[in-house]
Design a protein around this motif. Structure first.
Motif, PDB file in Angstrom:
ATOM      1  N   GLN A   1       0.829  -1.210   0.000  1.00  0.00           N
ATOM      2  CA  GLN A   1       0.000   0.000   0.000  1.00  0.00           C
ATOM      3  C   GLN A   1       0.861   1.257   0.000  1.00  0.00           C
ATOM      4  O   GLN A   1       0.611   2.198  -0.769  1.00  0.00           O
ATOM      5  CB  GLN A   1      -0.916  -0.005   1.224  1.00  0.00           C
ATOM      6  N   TYR A   2       1.880   1.279   0.849  1.00  0.00           N
ATOM      7  CA  TYR A   2       2.736   2.463   0.913  1.00  0.00           C
ATOM      8  C   TYR A   2       3.615   2.595  -0.327  1.00  0.00           C
ATOM      9  O   TYR A   2       3.988   3.700  -0.718  1.00  0.00           O
ATOM     10  CB  TYR A   2       3.580   2.469   2.187  1.00  0.00           C
ATOM     11  N   LYS A   3       3.939   1.484  -0.958  1.00  0.00           N
ATOM     12  CA  LYS A   3       4.661   1.545  -2.227  1.00  0.00           C
ATOM     13  C   LYS A   3       3.823   2.306  -3.247  1.00  0.00           C
ATOM     14  O   LYS A   3       4.324   3.183  -3.967  1.00  0.00           O
ATOM     15  CB  LYS A   3       4.977   0.145  -2.736  1.00  0.00           C
ATOM     16  N   ASP A   4       2.528   2.006  -3.307  1.00  0.00           N
ATOM     17  CA  ASP A   4       1.627   2.708  -4.221  1.00  0.00           C
ATOM     18  C   ASP A   4       1.485   4.179  -3.842  1.00  0.00           C
ATOM     19  O   ASP A   4       1.482   5.064  -4.707  1.00  0.00           O
ATOM     20  CB  ASP A   4       0.247   2.038  -4.216  1.00  0.00           C
ATOM     21  N   ILE A   5       1.389   4.448  -2.541  1.00  0.00           N
ATOM     22  CA  ILE A   5       1.234   5.829  -2.062  1.00  0.00           C
ATOM     23  C   ILE A   5       2.471   6.655  -2.394  1.00  0.00           C
ATOM     24  O   ILE A   5       2.369   7.798  -2.870  1.00  0.00           O
ATOM     25  CB  ILE A   5       0.968   5.836  -0.538  1.00  0.00           C
ATOM     26  N   LEU A   6       3.643   6.074  -2.158  1.00  0.00           N
ATOM     27  CA  LEU A   6       4.889   6.800  -2.430  1.00  0.00           C
ATOM     28  C   LEU A   6       5.116   6.978  -3.927  1.00  0.00           C
ATOM     29  O   LEU A   6       5.642   8.002  -4.370  1.00  0.00           O
ATOM     30  CB  LEU A   6       6.065   6.064  -1.791  1.00  0.00           C
ATOM     31  N   THR A   7       4.708   5.995  -4.701  1.00  0.00           N
ATOM     32  CA  THR A   7       4.812   6.115  -6.158  1.00  0.00           C
ATOM     33  C   THR A   7       3.953   7.276  -6.657  1.00  0.00           C
ATOM     34  O   THR A   7       4.363   8.045  -7.542  1.00  0.00           O
ATOM     35  CB  THR A   7       4.372   4.804  -6.838  1.00  0.00           C
ATOM     36  N   GLU A   8       2.779   7.426  -6.080  1.00  0.00           N
ATOM     37  CA  GLU A   8       1.896   8.533  -6.435  1.00  0.00           C
ATOM     38  C   GLU A   8       2.494   9.866  -5.979  1.00  0.00           C
ATOM     39  O   GLU A   8       2.408  10.877  -6.694  1.00  0.00           O
ATOM     40  CB  GLU A   8       0.530   8.321  -5.775  1.00  0.00           C
ATOM     41  N   LEU A   9       3.127   9.875  -4.810  1.00  0.00           N
ATOM     42  CA  LEU A   9       3.726  11.097  -4.268  1.00  0.00           C
ATOM     43  C   LEU A   9       4.790  11.679  -5.199  1.00  0.00           C
ATOM     44  O   LEU A   9       4.870  12.897  -5.379  1.00  0.00           O
ATOM     45  CB  LEU A   9       4.339  10.811  -2.889  1.00  0.00           C
ATOM     46  N   ILE A  10       5.605  10.821  -5.795  1.00  0.00           N
ATOM     47  CA  ILE A  10       6.712  11.312  -6.629  1.00  0.00           C
ATOM     48  C   ILE A  10       6.345  11.414  -8.106  1.00  0.00           C
ATOM     49  O   ILE A  10       7.177  11.780  -8.932  1.00  0.00           O
ATOM     50  CB  ILE A  10       7.961  10.417  -6.478  1.00  0.00           C
ATOM     51  N   LYS A  11       5.088  11.141  -8.443  1.00  0.00           N
ATOM     52  CA  LYS A  11       4.659  11.093  -9.846  1.00  0.00           C
ATOM     53  C   LYS A  11       4.960  12.375 -10.599  1.00  0.00           C
ATOM     54  O   LYS A  11       5.400  12.343 -11.746  1.00  0.00           O
ATOM     55  CB  LYS A  11       3.159  10.772  -9.919  1.00  0.00           C
ATOM     56  N   ASP A  12       4.737  13.509  -9.963  1.00  0.00           N
ATOM     57  CA  ASP A  12       4.920  14.793 -10.642  1.00  0.00           C
ATOM     58  C   ASP A  12       6.221  15.479 -10.233  1.00  0.00           C
ATOM     59  O   ASP A  12       6.357  16.700 -10.340  1.00  0.00           O
ATOM     60  CB  ASP A  12       3.729  15.704 -10.337  1.00  0.00           C
ATOM     61  N   THR A  13       7.192  14.702  -9.753  1.00  0.00           N
ATOM     62  CA  THR A  13       8.498  15.251  -9.386  1.00  0.00           C
ATOM     63  C   THR A  13       9.544  14.685 -10.335  1.00  0.00           C
ATOM     64  O   THR A  13       9.235  13.893 -11.233  1.00  0.00           O
ATOM     65  CB  THR A  13       8.870  14.876  -7.940  1.00  0.00           C
ATOM     66  N   ASN A  14      10.802  15.079 -10.124  1.00  0.00           N
ATOM     67  CA  ASN A  14      11.877  14.518 -10.953  1.00  0.00           C
ATOM     68  C   ASN A  14      12.526  13.303 -10.283  1.00  0.00           C
ATOM     69  O   ASN A  14      13.615  12.883 -10.660  1.00  0.00           O
ATOM     70  CB  ASN A  14      12.936  15.585 -11.258  1.00  0.00           C
ATOM     71  N   ILE A  15      11.840  12.736  -9.284  1.00  0.00           N
ATOM     72  CA  ILE A  15      12.329  11.530  -8.615  1.00  0.00           C
ATOM     73  C   ILE A  15      11.776  10.299  -9.332  1.00  0.00           C
ATOM     74  O   ILE A  15      10.569  10.182  -9.539  1.00  0.00           O
ATOM     75  CB  ILE A  15      11.909  11.499  -7.131  1.00  0.00           C
ATOM     76  N   LYS A  16      12.669   9.402  -9.700  1.00  0.00           N
ATOM     77  CA  LYS A  16      12.258   8.172 -10.390  1.00  0.00           C
ATOM     78  C   LYS A  16      12.357   6.994  -9.420  1.00  0.00           C
ATOM     79  O   LYS A  16      13.293   6.906  -8.625  1.00  0.00           O
ATOM     80  CB  LYS A  16      13.167   7.918 -11.599  1.00  0.00           C
ATOM     81  N   LEU A  17      11.389   6.095  -9.497  1.00  0.00           N
ATOM     82  CA  LEU A  17      11.384   4.906  -8.649  1.00  0.00           C
ATOM     83  C   LEU A  17      12.172   3.788  -9.323  1.00  0.00           C
ATOM     84  O   LEU A  17      11.886   3.427 -10.464  1.00  0.00           O
ATOM     85  CB  LEU A  17       9.949   4.450  -8.390  1.00  0.00           C
ATOM     86  N   LEU A  18      13.167   3.246  -8.619  1.00  0.00           N
ATOM     87  CA  LEU A  18      13.883   2.095  -9.148  1.00  0.00           C
ATOM     88  C   LEU A  18      12.957   0.876  -9.122  1.00  0.00           C
ATOM     89  O   LEU A  18      12.222   0.657  -8.165  1.00  0.00           O
ATOM     90  CB  LEU A  18      15.128   1.810  -8.305  1.00  0.00           C
ATOM     91  N   ASP A  19      13.008   0.087 -10.180  1.00  0.00           N
ATOM     92  CA  ASP A  19      12.174  -1.113 -10.244  1.00  0.00           C
ATOM     93  C   ASP A  19      12.613  -2.136  -9.196  1.00  0.00           C
ATOM     94  O   ASP A  19      11.789  -2.885  -8.665  1.00  0.00           O
ATOM     95  CB  ASP A  19      12.264  -1.743 -11.636  1.00  0.00           C
ATOM     96  N   THR A  20      13.899  -2.178  -8.921  1.00  0.00           N
ATOM     97  CA  THR A  20      14.435  -3.103  -7.929  1.00  0.00           C
ATOM     98  C   THR A  20      14.140  -2.592  -6.529  1.00  0.00           C
ATOM     99  O   THR A  20      14.238  -1.395  -6.263  1.00  0.00           O
ATOM    100  CB  THR A  20      15.962  -3.243  -8.092  1.00  0.00           C
ATOM    101  N   TYR A  21      13.767  -3.492  -5.629  1.00  0.00           N
ATOM    102  CA  TYR A  21      13.653  -3.128  -4.221  1.00  0.00           C
ATOM    103  C   TYR A  21      14.496  -4.107  -3.407  1.00  0.00           C
ATOM    104  O   TYR A  21      14.789  -5.218  -3.834  1.00  0.00           O
ATOM    105  CB  TYR A  21      12.199  -3.122  -3.749  1.00  0.00           C
TER     106      TYR A  21
END
Length: 245
Positions: free
Chosen positions: A183-203
């Motif tokens: 759930q928090y992975k989805d929330i954090l992904t949404e948080l950075i959606k409109d920023t220049n921060i990219k989510l690494l696919d690897t965790y």
């Protein structure tokens, strides 16, 4: 030479662990890598049992850092000092100038900088010197607060210092089978959606050998190269530096 800062304005997110293991992964891939410990709590320095006469304190406060760089970088780490916080009026480009010197630039492929979880003159120096920012985070409420603070900090750096930093988010101690983590992975992904921060696919999955190797003061990749932690950090590193396969 590429310079990567690891930073999160929240503690307890495996920031130092990430700095250490990204550096070890880079070395596994054949890259000459320098670690810099700018955290006055000296966690990285302690983990590596490094005891240098010339530390980051002397290097950053010296009027002629070139004269002491070789002493500072022995064993491929610039160690920390508990009095680093006294450098509260440090010029933001001090570290950048040091890392631009031939004594470092001609030797290393990568520099990884570990920081304390506060924004101060040292953190600013680290960001101003770096090409990339890696934000380790846990997938929980504290992680959310930390990433939210980091988005504000990046906006400040861009506005005040006119610097855009290529930033990446890395989930640590992650359990994909846990509803809360997902759930928090989805929330954090949404948080950075409109920023220049990219989510690494690897965790980075929770891995006991990560903790064990640090407790024993040994390299994770030598201690347990088949562990989830070693595999994940290697894949995250490849993704970070854009190596395929």
């Amino acid at each position: 030479m590429e310079i990567i800062t690891t930073l999160n304005l929240k503690g307890g997110v495996a920031k130092t662990t990430t700095a250490l293991n990204i550096a070890q992964a880079l070395r596994q891939l054949g890259y000459k890598t320098l670690l810099i410990d700018l955290d006055y709590q000296k966690s990285l320095t302690i983990l590596l049992e490094a005891n240098h006469k010339i530390t980051a304190l002397e290097l950053l406060s010296s009027k002629e850092p070139g004269a002491i760089i070789k002493e500072a970088i022995k064993d491929d780490i610039i160690t920390s000092h508990e009095d680093l916080l006294t450098l509260d009026s440090l010029d933001p480009l001090t570290l950048k100038k040091i890392l631009d010197s031939k004594e470092i630039k001609n030797i290393y492929d990568y520099v990884i900088i570990d920081n304390h979880c506060i924004f101060n003159a040292l953190t600013l120096n680290s960001l101003m010197a770096s090409n990339k920012l890696l934000i380790p985070t846990t997938a929980n409420k504290l992680g959310y607060i930390g990433v939210e603070d980091m988005t504000s900090l990046l906006s400040l750096i861009k506005k005040v210092y006119k610097k855009n930093i290529e930033a990446y988010l890395l989930f640590t101690d992650f359990n994909p089978k846990t509803d809360l983590n997902s759930q928090y992975k989805d929330i954090l992904t949404e948080l950075i959606k409109d920023t220049n921060i990219k989510l690494l696919d690897t965790y980075i999955r929770h891995s006991q050998p990560i903790e064990d190797s640090q407790a024993l003061g040994v390299n994770l990749f030598e201690y347990s190269k088949r562990s989830n932690g070693a595999k994940d950090y290697l894949e995250a590193t490849k993704e970070l530096i854009k190596i395929k396969g």
